[in-house]
Write a protein that holds these residues in place. Structure first.
Motif, short mmCIF file in Angstrom:
data_model
loop_
_atom_site.label_atom_id
_atom_site.label_comp_id
_atom_site.label_asym_id
_atom_site.label_seq_id
_atom_site.Cartn_x
_atom_site.Cartn_y
_atom_site.Cartn_z
N LYS A 68 41.17 10.06 67.69
CA LYS A 68 40.04 10.84 67.19
C LYS A 68 40.52 12.14 66.55
O LYS A 68 40.03 12.53 65.49
N ALA A 69 41.50 12.78 67.17
CA ALA A 69 42.03 14.03 66.61
C ALA A 69 42.70 13.79 65.26
O ALA A 69 42.56 14.59 64.34
N LYS A 70 43.40 12.67 65.12
CA LYS A 70 44.04 12.34 63.85
C LYS A 70 42.99 12.09 62.77
O LYS A 70 43.11 12.58 61.65
N ASP A 71 41.94 11.37 63.12
CA ASP A 71 40.86 11.11 62.16
C ASP A 71 40.21 12.42 61.71
O ASP A 71 39.96 12.62 60.52
N MET A 72 39.95 13.31 62.67
CA MET A 72 39.34 14.59 62.33
C MET A 72 40.27 15.45 61.49
O MET A 72 39.84 16.12 60.54
N SER A 73 41.56 15.42 61.80
CA SER A 73 42.55 16.18 61.05
C SER A 73 42.64 15.68 59.61
O SER A 73 42.69 16.47 58.67
N ASP A 74 42.65 14.36 59.45
CA ASP A 74 42.70 13.78 58.10
C ASP A 74 41.46 14.13 57.29
O ASP A 74 41.56 14.47 56.11
N ALA A 75 40.30 14.09 57.93
CA ALA A 75 39.06 14.43 57.24
C ALA A 75 39.04 15.90 56.84
O ALA A 75 38.62 16.25 55.72
N ALA A 76 39.51 16.77 57.73
CA ALA A 76 39.56 18.20 57.42
C ALA A 76 40.52 18.46 56.27
O ALA A 76 40.21 19.25 55.36
N GLU A 77 41.68 17.81 56.29
CA GLU A 77 42.64 17.99 55.20
C GLU A 77 42.04 17.58 53.87
O GLU A 77 42.16 18.30 52.87
N GLN A 78 41.37 16.44 53.85
CA GLN A 78 40.78 15.96 52.61
C GLN A 78 39.70 16.91 52.10
O GLN A 78 39.65 17.24 50.91
N GLU A 79 38.84 17.40 53.00
CA GLU A 79 37.78 18.30 52.59
C GLU A 79 38.33 19.63 52.08
O GLU A 79 37.87 20.16 51.07
N ILE A 80 39.33 20.17 52.77
CA ILE A 80 39.93 21.43 52.33
C ILE A 80 40.56 21.26 50.95
O ILE A 80 40.38 22.11 50.06
N ASN A 81 41.28 20.16 50.76
CA ASN A 81 41.92 19.93 49.45
C ASN A 81 40.89 19.75 48.35
O ASN A 81 41.09 20.22 47.22
N GLU A 82 39.76 19.10 48.65
CA GLU A 82 38.70 18.96 47.65
C GLU A 82 38.10 20.31 47.28
O GLU A 82 37.90 20.60 46.11
N LYS A 83 37.84 21.14 48.30
CA LYS A 83 37.19 22.43 48.04
C LYS A 83 38.11 23.43 47.35
O LYS A 83 37.63 24.30 46.63
N THR A 84 39.41 23.30 47.55
CA THR A 84 40.35 24.23 46.92
C THR A 84 41.00 23.64 45.67
O THR A 84 41.86 24.29 45.07
N GLY A 85 40.60 22.44 45.30
CA GLY A 85 41.19 21.81 44.12
C GLY A 85 42.67 21.51 44.30
O GLY A 85 43.43 21.61 43.34
N ASP A 86 43.08 21.20 45.51
CA ASP A 86 44.47 20.91 45.85
C ASP A 86 45.41 22.09 45.62
O ASP A 86 46.63 21.93 45.59
N LYS A 87 44.84 23.29 45.46
CA LYS A 87 45.66 24.48 45.22
C LYS A 87 46.59 24.77 46.40
O LYS A 87 47.71 25.24 46.22
#
Length: 59
Positions: free
Chosen positions: A10-29
């Motif tokens: 569950k922690a890995k799934d949440m971590s992956d989702a957070a990484e994806q959302e952060i990268n989307e919001k920052t434009g992968d900057k």
């Protein structure tokens, strides 16, 4: 599979989702920094240590 294995999954799934959302919001900057932080989190929680990665199983 024990209770801690379920927590790690569950922690890995949440971590992956957070990484994806952060990268989307920052434009992968900050993708490299986000990835480093995620790897540190996984190391501290022991996530993925049983799974072989590109460099083989971690010890």
């Amino acid at each position: 599979m024990g209770i801690f294995d379920k927590f790690k999954d569950k922690a890995k799934d949440m971590s992956d989702a957070a990484e994806q959302e952060i990268n989307e919001k920052t434009g992968d900057k900050y993708a490299d920094k986000v990835d480093q932080a995620q790897q540190q989190l996984h190391k501290k929680l022991g996530i993925g240590q049983d799974e072989p990665g590109p460099e083989g199983p971690q010890q």
